[in-house]
Structure formats: structure tokens, C-alpha cells
Design an enzyme around this catalytic site. Structure first.
Site, PDB file in Angstrom:
ATOM      1  N   TYR A  53       0.834  -1.202   0.000  1.00  0.00           N
ATOM      2  CA  TYR A  53       0.000   0.000   0.000  1.00  0.00           C
ATOM      3  C   TYR A  53       0.875   1.261   0.000  1.00  0.00           C
ATOM      4  O   TYR A  53       1.682   1.471   0.903  1.00  0.00           O
ATOM      5  CB  TYR A  53      -0.943   0.013   1.209  1.00  0.00           C
ATOM      6  CG  TYR A  53      -1.859  -1.194   1.297  1.00  0.00           C
ATOM      7  CD1 TYR A  53      -2.144  -1.978   0.178  1.00  0.00           C
ATOM      8  CD2 TYR A  53      -2.446  -1.566   2.503  1.00  0.00           C
ATOM      9  CE1 TYR A  53      -2.978  -3.088   0.264  1.00  0.00           C
ATOM     10  CE2 TYR A  53      -3.286  -2.669   2.595  1.00  0.00           C
ATOM     11  CZ  TYR A  53      -3.539  -3.429   1.470  1.00  0.00           C
ATOM     12  OH  TYR A  53      -4.358  -4.523   1.560  1.00  0.00           O
ATOM     13  N   LEU A 192     -17.150  -2.997   2.564  1.00  0.00           N
ATOM     14  CA  LEU A 192     -18.108  -1.990   2.097  1.00  0.00           C
ATOM     15  C   LEU A 192     -18.174  -1.963   0.567  1.00  0.00           C
ATOM     16  O   LEU A 192     -18.705  -1.018  -0.012  1.00  0.00           O
ATOM     17  CB  LEU A 192     -17.694  -0.598   2.600  1.00  0.00           C
ATOM     18  CG  LEU A 192     -17.606  -0.445   4.118  1.00  0.00           C
ATOM     19  CD1 LEU A 192     -16.944   0.878   4.490  1.00  0.00           C
ATOM     20  CD2 LEU A 192     -19.001  -0.532   4.729  1.00  0.00           C
ATOM     21  N   ILE A 232     -12.590  -5.367   8.149  1.00  0.00           N
ATOM     22  CA  ILE A 232     -11.564  -4.313   8.187  1.00  0.00           C
ATOM     23  C   ILE A 232     -11.863  -3.187   7.198  1.00  0.00           C
ATOM     24  O   ILE A 232     -11.105  -2.949   6.254  1.00  0.00           O
ATOM     25  CB  ILE A 232     -10.153  -4.902   7.941  1.00  0.00           C
ATOM     26  CG1 ILE A 232     -10.126  -5.836   6.713  1.00  0.00           C
ATOM     27  CG2 ILE A 232      -9.654  -5.639   9.173  1.00  0.00           C
ATOM     28  CD1 ILE A 232      -8.715  -6.200   6.248  1.00  0.00           C
ATOM     29  N   LYS A 234     -11.996   0.416   5.474  1.00  0.00           N
ATOM     30  CA  LYS A 234     -11.058   1.542   5.452  1.00  0.00           C
ATOM     31  C   LYS A 234     -11.870   2.826   5.441  1.00  0.00           C
ATOM     32  O   LYS A 234     -12.804   2.975   4.649  1.00  0.00           O
ATOM     33  CB  LYS A 234     -10.169   1.450   4.213  1.00  0.00           C
ATOM     34  CG  LYS A 234      -9.260   2.641   4.017  1.00  0.00           C
ATOM     35  CD  LYS A 234      -9.774   3.495   2.904  1.00  0.00           C
ATOM     36  CE  LYS A 234      -8.866   4.674   2.623  1.00  0.00           C
ATOM     37  NZ  LYS A 234      -9.441   5.553   1.597  1.00  0.00           N
ATOM     38  N   ASN A 244     -18.908   3.826  11.080  1.00  0.00           N
ATOM     39  CA  ASN A 244     -18.604   2.395  11.006  1.00  0.00           C
ATOM     40  C   ASN A 244     -18.581   1.741  12.385  1.00  0.00           C
ATOM     41  O   ASN A 244     -18.955   0.572  12.538  1.00  0.00           O
ATOM     42  CB  ASN A 244     -17.281   2.173  10.270  1.00  0.00           C
ATOM     43  CG  ASN A 244     -17.384   2.610   8.818  1.00  0.00           C
ATOM     44  OD1 ASN A 244     -18.482   2.836   8.314  1.00  0.00           O
ATOM     45  ND2 ASN A 244     -16.248   2.743   8.147  1.00  0.00           N
TER      46      ASN A 244
HETATM   47  P1  NDP Z   1     -13.797  -0.870   1.839  1.00  0.00           P
HETATM   48  O1  NDP Z   1     -14.879  -1.805   1.454  1.00  0.00           O
HETATM   49  O2  NDP Z   1     -13.329  -0.835   3.227  1.00  0.00           O
HETATM   50  O3  NDP Z   1     -14.247   0.598   1.361  1.00  0.00           O
HETATM   51  C1  NDP Z   1     -13.439   1.731   1.555  1.00  0.00           C
HETATM   52  C2  NDP Z   1     -14.131   2.898   0.872  1.00  0.00           C
HETATM   53  O4  NDP Z   1     -15.407   3.100   1.493  1.00  0.00           O
HETATM   54  C3  NDP Z   1     -13.374   4.199   1.000  1.00  0.00           C
HETATM   55  O5  NDP Z   1     -13.568   4.908  -0.202  1.00  0.00           O
HETATM   56  C4  NDP Z   1     -14.064   4.912   2.156  1.00  0.00           C
HETATM   57  O6  NDP Z   1     -14.036   6.317   1.997  1.00  0.00           O
HETATM   58  C5  NDP Z   1     -15.487   4.432   1.981  1.00  0.00           C
HETATM   59  N1  NDP Z   1     -16.204   4.395   3.277  1.00  0.00           N
HETATM   60  C6  NDP Z   1     -15.738   4.007   4.480  1.00  0.00           C
HETATM   61  N2  NDP Z   1     -16.688   4.102   5.422  1.00  0.00           N
HETATM   62  C7  NDP Z   1     -17.798   4.576   4.794  1.00  0.00           C
HETATM   63  C8  NDP Z   1     -19.083   4.915   5.227  1.00  0.00           C
HETATM   64  N3  NDP Z   1     -19.436   4.761   6.505  1.00  0.00           N
HETATM   65  N4  NDP Z   1     -19.976   5.386   4.319  1.00  0.00           N
HETATM   66  C9  NDP Z   1     -19.623   5.542   3.018  1.00  0.00           C
HETATM   67  N5  NDP Z   1     -18.403   5.233   2.535  1.00  0.00           N
HETATM   68  C10 NDP Z   1     -17.494   4.758   3.415  1.00  0.00           C
HETATM   69  O7  NDP Z   1     -12.605  -1.156   0.799  1.00  0.00           O
HETATM   70  P2  NDP Z   1     -11.057  -1.504   0.880  1.00  0.00           P
HETATM   71  O8  NDP Z   1     -10.752  -2.126  -0.440  1.00  0.00           O
HETATM   72  O9  NDP Z   1     -10.264  -0.379   1.350  1.00  0.00           O
HETATM   73  O10 NDP Z   1     -10.973  -2.712   1.946  1.00  0.00           O
HETATM   74  C11 NDP Z   1     -10.721  -2.499   3.313  1.00  0.00           C
HETATM   75  C12 NDP Z   1      -9.304  -2.915   3.691  1.00  0.00           C
HETATM   76  O11 NDP Z   1      -9.085  -4.302   3.426  1.00  0.00           O
HETATM   77  C13 NDP Z   1      -8.213  -2.222   2.861  1.00  0.00           C
HETATM   78  O12 NDP Z   1      -8.064  -0.862   3.205  1.00  0.00           O
HETATM   79  C14 NDP Z   1      -7.051  -3.116   3.140  1.00  0.00           C
HETATM   80  O13 NDP Z   1      -6.524  -2.860   4.430  1.00  0.00           O
HETATM   81  C15 NDP Z   1      -7.714  -4.496   3.079  1.00  0.00           C
HETATM   82  N6  NDP Z   1      -7.652  -5.107   1.720  1.00  0.00           N
HETATM   83  C16 NDP Z   1      -6.937  -6.269   1.588  1.00  0.00           C
HETATM   84  C17 NDP Z   1      -6.816  -6.884   0.355  1.00  0.00           C
HETATM   85  C18 NDP Z   1      -6.021  -8.137   0.232  1.00  0.00           C
HETATM   86  O14 NDP Z   1      -5.730  -8.561  -0.895  1.00  0.00           O
HETATM   87  N7  NDP Z   1      -5.657  -8.774   1.326  1.00  0.00           N
HETATM   88  C19 NDP Z   1      -7.450  -6.332  -0.862  1.00  0.00           C
HETATM   89  C20 NDP Z   1      -8.259  -5.145  -0.588  1.00  0.00           C
HETATM   90  C21 NDP Z   1      -8.339  -4.590   0.656  1.00  0.00           C
HETATM   91  P3  NDP Z   1     -13.052   7.261   2.861  1.00  0.00           P
HETATM   92  O15 NDP Z   1     -11.703   6.629   2.839  1.00  0.00           O
HETATM   93  O16 NDP Z   1     -13.160   8.572   2.172  1.00  0.00           O
HETATM   94  O17 NDP Z   1     -13.601   7.324   4.278  1.00  0.00           O
END
Ligand code: NDP
Length: 276
Positions: A53, A192, A232, A234, A244
Site C-alpha cells: 500500500y 463496504l 476491516i 477503510k 462504522n
Molecule cells: P472498503 O470496502 O473498506 O471501502 C473503503 C471505501 O469506502 C473508501 O472509499 C471509504 O471512503 C469508503 N467508506 C468508508 N466508510 C464509509 C461509510 N461509513 N460510508 C460511506 N463510505 C465509506 O474497501 P477496501 O478495499 O479499502 O478494503 C478495506 C481494507 O481491506 C483495505 O483498506 C485493506 O486494508 C484491506 N484489503 C486487503 C486486500 C487483500 O488482498 N488482502 C485487498 C483489498 C483490501 P473514505 O476513505 O473517504 O472514508
């Protein structure tokens, strides 16, 4: 339930903070670290990151966030598959430790499967454990057949992090029950749906309205309804983070779950593991 245990009895929080996309722009780093710290203040003490990341930038932001409070945090990071060999893994781990300003990672994961044999990675992980560089190791994006291939190492694999949300339910067919049977928590990533169409789906919105909650809270509570699942999300936006947190206390009713099942049907046959 705010925490579950790893197979060895170590408690691990069920709701954490993801960090993908953090640390990509220098100007945002202070604000990103501040949101992670607020999450810690509010009890979101599991932080998930990876060397990938922000090309190490996310680990640096995590380092800034946990400075002076390392003992409060359950720290998860991941190594690239090309760094998962017996020679490269100790070096990758050392770099991650340095970026995060700590001397131990609580849970170190193989990010996805590459060319290095899984047994070699497992042995390298065990060495890191013996050396006190990591407390537990696990995997990410591995399906049942890959986990079975771990053979005698499977019992030491502490967790499997996979894509799991209402739009991606394939793991419920066999991977989730397999991991539950092994007492291996599943970490739901992108719970999400990356904040996209999932949160605008009319059925999720209807359930949220009935619950007096938000779509994001419904999506998270839905992942957390399963025993042995850690979610988890983000959030780099403070309002999102606070929202959240509300998912921890939400209990979806049988009516909610049926409605969600009809819009997002559970898998009826084996699907290959989806990943982002
Ligand atoms: P998520 O499903 O957690 O979504 C994150 C997005 O949703 C961001 O744009 C965030 O915006 C937005 N968001 C967060 N809270 C809210 C809310 N309450 N209402 C509306 N929008 C919201 O996606 P990720 O892909 O980031 O997955 C989470 C984590 O999982 C990653 O950050 C990483 O740590 C891990 N991951 C691991 C992978 C792997 O291969 N092992 C692959 C993908 C992810 P904002 O940031 O503006 O708040």
C-alpha cells in the site's frame, strides 16, 4: 461481540481499520494518521496494512499513528508473494518493521499466492516467529485447496484475509466453513464494496432505514454476523470512521437477513475465490 480469539487463545478485535490507498500522497499523511489515531481512541485497535500500500507509504502512516501507543494495537501487515521466500521474507519483514517504527508485527500475512512454494513461506514465517519479529502468521486470498496444501503448517496459520461482502459471498460455500472448522478467523476485506454501488443498493438502504442505521453499518454488521469473521473497513474520513463503529452494536433481524439474501443470494455451488 467485539473480539474473538485466534486458535491459540490470543484475542483479536472483530472490527478493524484498513489502510489501502493511505500514504500515497505526502500531503495527506498527517490527516490520515490522525484518523487512524482517532480510530484507536474509539476502540478500533486492529490496523491492517501491507508493504504494497502506497509502496510502503501506508506502513509509514501507520507508524506515525501508533507512535507511543504500540501496545494498544493489534498490527497486521502483509508481504508481497515475490518477497515470501526464505531469503526475502526476513528482509521484507525488517523493512515493514522499520517503516512502522516497531519491533514486532502481531499478524504477518502472505498477501496472495505467487511462485514461492507455500511450505517455504510457512517455514520462513515460523523462523520470524521464533525470532520474535512476528507473533502470528497467516495468509490472504487463499482458497480451500491452497490451505489444504499447507499440510502440517495449516495448524500454525492464524488467519485468512479474503474478499467478503454482500456482493462477494462465494467464500460462504466452503472456505468460510473450512476456516471456522480450523478455528482460523477470516478477515473480510473490502466489506463496504469499496464504498461503491453496494452502499446505494435499494435493499441495503431499506434495511438501514428500518434499523435506524446507515447502509455502511448494515454492510459491516452483515459481515460480522458470522462467528469467526473480522471486518476491516477503510475510512480516511472521520465521519465514516465514527459511522462504522456503530456496526459493532447492530443486530440484523431474521427479516433483514432474508431480505438481504433475496437481493444478494448465497452461493449454491463452488465459485473460484474472487480477489481484488
Ligand atoms: P472498503 O470496502 O473498506 O471501502 C473503503 C471505501 O469506502 C473508501 O472509499 C471509504 O471512503 C469508503 N467508506 C468508508 N466508510 C464509509 C461509510 N461509513 N460510508 C460511506 N463510505 C465509506 O474497501 P477496501 O478495499 O479499502 O478494503 C478495506 C481494507 O481491506 C483495505 O483498506 C485493506 O486494508 C484491506 N484489503 C486487503 C486486500 C487483500 O488482498 N488482502 C485487498 C483489498 C483490501 P473514505 O476513505 O473517504 O472514508
Amino acid at each position: 461481540m467485539h473480539s474473538i480469539t485466534l486458535a491459540d487463545g490470543t484475542p483479536i478485535p472483530t472490527l478493524g481499520q484498513g489502510t489501502w490507498r493511505l500514504g500515497e500522497r505526502g500531503a495527506d499523511r498527517g490527516a490520515e494518521a490522525a484518523v487512524l489515531r482517532l480510530g484507536l481512541d474509539l476502540g478500533l485497535t486492529l490496523i491492517d496494512t501491507a508493504e504494497m500500500y502506497g509502496d510502503g507509504g501506508a506502513e509509514e502512516v501507520v507508524g506515525e499513528a501508533i507512535a507511543g501507543r504500540r501496545e494498544e494495537v493489534f498490527l497486521v501487515s502483509k508481504a508481497y508473494p515475490q518477497n515470501a521466500s526464505r531469503t526475502q521474507l526476513p528482509l521484507a519483514c525488517e523493512r515493514s518493521l522499520r517503516r512502522m517504527g516497531t519491533d514486532v508485527i502481531d499478524l504477518y500475512l502472505l498477501h496472495w499466492r505467487g511462485a514461492v512454494p507455500l511450505a517455504e513461506t510457512a517455514e520462513a514465517m515460523e523462523r520470524l516467529k521464533e525470532q520474535g519479529k512476528i507473533r502470528h502468521w497467516g495468509v490472504s486470498n487463499l482458497d480451500v485447496a491452497d490451505l489444504e496444501e499447507l499440510g502440517p503448517h495449516l495448524k500454525n496459520c492464524a488467519a485468512n484475509q479474503v474478499l467478503y461482502n454482500l456482493e462477494a459471498r462465494g467464500v460462504e460455500f466452503d472456505l468460510l466453513p473450512f476456516c471456522q472448522n480450523e478455528l482460523m478467523p477470516v478477515m473480510a476485506y473490502s466489506p463496504l464494496g469499496q464504498g461503491g454501488a453496494l452502499l446505494r443498493h435499494p435493499v441495503i438502504r431499506r434495511v438501514a432505514e428500518r434499523q435506524g442505521a446507515t447502509p455502511a453499518q448494515v454492510a459491516l454488521a452483515w459481515t460480522l454476523r458470522n462467528p469467526g469473521v473480522i471486518s476491516i473497513p477503510k475510512a480516511s474520513n472521520e465521519a465514516h470512521l465514527r459511522e462504522n463503529l456503530g456496526a459493532r452494536l447492530m443486530v440484523l433481524t431474521p427479516e433483514d437477513l432474508l431480505e438481504l439474501d433475496s437481493a444478494f443470494p448465497p452461493p449454491r455451488h463452488k465459485r473460484s475465490l474472487e480477489m481484488i
